[in-house]
Design a protein around this motif. Sequence first.
Motif, PDB file in Angstrom:
ATOM      1  N   ALA A   1       0.931  -1.377   0.399  1.00 25.45           N
ATOM      2  CA  ALA A   1      -0.138   0.317   0.178  1.00 25.45           C
ATOM      3  C   ALA A   1       1.199   0.990  -0.075  1.00 25.45           C
ATOM      4  O   ALA A   1       1.230   1.072   1.055  1.00 25.45           O
ATOM      5  CB  ALA A   1      -0.674  -0.274   1.380  1.00 25.45           C
ATOM      6  N   LEU A   2       0.219   2.448  -1.047  1.00 29.17           N
ATOM      7  CA  LEU A   2       1.521   3.266  -0.857  1.00 29.17           C
ATOM      8  C   LEU A   2       0.766   4.138   0.300  1.00 29.17           C
ATOM      9  O   LEU A   2      -0.270   4.416   0.371  1.00 29.17           O
ATOM     10  CB  LEU A   2       0.776   4.126  -2.028  1.00 29.17           C
ATOM     11  CG  LEU A   2       1.858   4.002  -3.250  1.00 29.17           C
ATOM     12  CD1 LEU A   2       1.336   4.792  -4.430  1.00 29.17           C
ATOM     13  CD2 LEU A   2       2.554   4.441  -3.044  1.00 29.17           C
ATOM     14  N   ALA A   3       2.394   4.837   1.314  1.00 24.62           N
ATOM     15  CA  ALA A   3       1.913   5.776   2.251  1.00 24.62           C
ATOM     16  C   ALA A   3       1.483   6.408   1.749  1.00 24.62           C
ATOM     17  O   ALA A   3       1.950   7.438   0.486  1.00 24.62           O
ATOM     18  CB  ALA A   3       2.839   5.775   3.058  1.00 24.62           C
ATOM     19  N   HIS A   4       0.414   7.114   2.191  1.00 21.60           N
ATOM     20  CA  HIS A   4      -0.517   8.588   1.326  1.00 21.60           C
ATOM     21  C   HIS A   4      -0.737   9.301   2.495  1.00 21.60           C
ATOM     22  O   HIS A   4      -0.972   9.142   3.737  1.00 21.60           O
ATOM     23  CB  HIS A   4      -1.442   9.123   0.760  1.00 21.60           C
ATOM     24  CG  HIS A   4      -3.080   8.016   1.267  1.00 21.60           C
ATOM     25  ND1 HIS A   4      -3.989   8.728   1.866  1.00 21.60           N
ATOM     26  CD2 HIS A   4      -2.872   7.102   1.214  1.00 21.60           C
ATOM     27  CE1 HIS A   4      -4.814   8.228   1.724  1.00 21.60           C
ATOM     28  NE2 HIS A   4      -4.338   6.287   1.449  1.00 21.60           N
ATOM     29  N   GLY A   5      -0.870  10.949   2.430  1.00 18.56           N
ATOM     30  CA  GLY A   5      -0.570  12.049   3.862  1.00 18.56           C
ATOM     31  C   GLY A   5      -2.273  12.469   4.044  1.00 18.56           C
ATOM     32  O   GLY A   5      -2.676  11.642   3.173  1.00 18.56           O
TER      33      GLY A   5
ATOM     34  N   PHE B   1      -1.093   9.721  14.907  1.00 17.35           N
ATOM     35  CA  PHE B   1      -2.618  10.360  15.915  1.00 17.35           C
ATOM     36  C   PHE B   1      -2.922  11.097  14.595  1.00 17.35           C
ATOM     37  O   PHE B   1      -4.171  11.220  14.282  1.00 17.35           O
ATOM     38  CB  PHE B   1      -1.785  11.835  16.701  1.00 17.35           C
ATOM     39  CG  PHE B   1      -2.643  12.945  17.185  1.00 17.35           C
ATOM     40  CD1 PHE B   1      -4.534  12.328  17.118  1.00 17.35           C
ATOM     41  CD2 PHE B   1      -2.842  13.774  16.147  1.00 17.35           C
ATOM     42  CE1 PHE B   1      -5.315  13.364  17.584  1.00 17.35           C
ATOM     43  CE2 PHE B   1      -3.849  15.202  16.181  1.00 17.35           C
ATOM     44  CZ  PHE B   1      -4.515  15.000  17.152  1.00 17.35           C
ATOM     45  N   LEU B   2      -1.896  11.572  14.201  1.00 17.68           N
ATOM     46  CA  LEU B   2      -2.334  12.202  12.714  1.00 17.68           C
ATOM     47  C   LEU B   2      -2.998  11.634  11.346  1.00 17.68           C
ATOM     48  O   LEU B   2      -4.016  11.848  10.645  1.00 17.68           O
ATOM     49  CB  LEU B   2      -0.724  12.629  11.932  1.00 17.68           C
ATOM     50  CG  LEU B   2      -0.085  14.226  12.496  1.00 17.68           C
ATOM     51  CD1 LEU B   2       0.925  14.974  12.142  1.00 17.68           C
ATOM     52  CD2 LEU B   2      -1.429  15.877  13.175  1.00 17.68           C
ATOM     53  N   GLU B   3      -2.776  10.444  10.923  1.00 27.04           N
ATOM     54  CA  GLU B   3      -2.992   9.615   9.877  1.00 27.04           C
ATOM     55  C   GLU B   3      -4.629   8.715  10.323  1.00 27.04           C
ATOM     56  O   GLU B   3      -5.210   8.644   9.473  1.00 27.04           O
ATOM     57  CB  GLU B   3      -2.258   8.920  10.011  1.00 27.04           C
ATOM     58  CG  GLU B   3      -2.505   7.443  11.027  1.00 27.04           C
ATOM     59  CD  GLU B   3      -1.452   6.486  10.939  1.00 27.04           C
ATOM     60  OE1 GLU B   3      -0.294   6.761   9.554  1.00 27.04           O
ATOM     61  OE2 GLU B   3      -0.736   5.221  11.576  1.00 27.04           O
ATOM     62  N   GLN B   4      -5.139   9.245  11.259  1.00 29.72           N
ATOM     63  CA  GLN B   4      -6.232   8.903  11.648  1.00 29.72           C
ATOM     64  C   GLN B   4      -7.105  10.048  11.168  1.00 29.72           C
ATOM     65  O   GLN B   4      -8.628   9.656  11.484  1.00 29.72           O
ATOM     66  CB  GLN B   4      -7.073   9.229  13.197  1.00 29.72           C
ATOM     67  CG  GLN B   4      -6.403   8.332  14.083  1.00 29.72           C
ATOM     68  CD  GLN B   4      -6.228   8.031  15.778  1.00 29.72           C
ATOM     69  OE1 GLN B   4      -6.832   8.324  16.258  1.00 29.72           O
ATOM     70  NE2 GLN B   4      -4.863   8.452  16.499  1.00 29.72           N
ATOM     71  N   PHE B   5      -6.935  11.567  11.052  1.00 26.66           N
ATOM     72  CA  PHE B   5      -7.924  12.692   9.782  1.00 26.66           C
ATOM     73  C   PHE B   5      -7.721  12.488   8.285  1.00 26.66           C
ATOM     74  O   PHE B   5      -7.510  11.618   7.797  1.00 26.66           O
ATOM     75  CB  PHE B   5      -7.747  13.467  10.823  1.00 26.66           C
ATOM     76  CG  PHE B   5      -7.949  13.386  12.145  1.00 26.66           C
ATOM     77  CD1 PHE B   5      -8.814  13.661  12.518  1.00 26.66           C
ATOM     78  CD2 PHE B   5      -6.599  13.432  13.143  1.00 26.66           C
ATOM     79  CE1 PHE B   5      -8.823  13.927  13.962  1.00 26.66           C
ATOM     80  CE2 PHE B   5      -6.490  13.674  14.530  1.00 26.66           C
ATOM     81  CZ  PHE B   5      -7.590  13.701  15.047  1.00 26.66           C
TER      82      PHE B   5
END
Length: 340
Positions: free
Chosen positions: A101-105, A336-340
């Motif tokens: 899977a590509l990591a995307h912001g 934390f950030l990747e939950q949004f």
Amino acid sequence: MSAERARLEELALAAIAAARETAELARVEREFLGKEGAVGKLLASIRDVPPDERKAFGHGANELKRAIETALAARRAMLERERLAAERSAEDFDPSLPARALAHGSLHPLTHVVRRLEEIFSSMGYAILDGPEVELDYYNFEALNIPKDHPAREMHDTFWCDREQKLLLRTHTSPVQLRALERMRPPFRAIVPGRCFRNETTDASHEHTFHQMEGLVVGEDITVGHLIGTMKTFLREVFRRELEVRLRPGYFPFVEPGFELDVRCPFCERGCSVCKRSTWIELCPCGMVHPKVLRYGGVDPERYTGFAFGLGLSRLVMLRYGIDDIRLLMGADVRFLEQF
Ligand code: DAH
């Protein structure tokens, strides 16, 4: 001729089949098809052939050339396939595995909320302004009616940038009120989302870097009624329903009268941990712009009035997403950030 042609063809095909690498193939190609190659020599010998046999001779030589070219291409493709296969097995290539899977912001929760607020306020005719984070004492305090030695300065634990104490990291977005007054002619409406800084000990509800959104409306006959109406409208948009608000008196040197605006807790009816069992949440200090501030900004307080508010953006984001520690916002923790 046909004997010589057959001999050359046999030699060439054997050499091609024996080649293990593309470099070797290239050598075979040169040997037979190159300028000085065997096939070339054969073709050159056409001079010695009786004229009536030349056509058949040329034809045969060309067929030989084509046969060698075909064999070369086939062998080259095969070597390439072998090379790829070897490479794949060397790195345990398993074509049946699902792709990585590509990591995307993703957008920061603050960005989500700021964008929503900008949408809401621009639809009400507000300009979106920006101001410097490194600010002059004059804008951060003086022109906001907080002169030197004013006790209100103590509430702003300021990060000073220079010894003469003229430059500082802005402790709130309110200085942009003055920059707006100086630049824009009333009537106008503006919001200023931005970063602020205070030299504070951090804990779950205090952070040295936090966000506010200033609001400023100036015009003729602007009243507290406009302030309340505006706040109700924006809360309805953010929480998608009608929420009760109340004003309590509050003191800020740059507004008169000044208020604390509370909103009925959107999460409970009888009290919860978010509203600390009171059913009210303190949301936004606000008030009517002090005449002195208008005058500092070059606006005639006899003619114009205005209201201002200082929304705690960090706090609103926490309310909106149920975040219980303000330090998470600027903490740069990807979990934390990747939950949004
Ligand atoms: N700037 C104030 C602070 O950070 C908050 C504030 C109070 C802003 C009243 C306003 C206002 O615009 O009207 O403490």
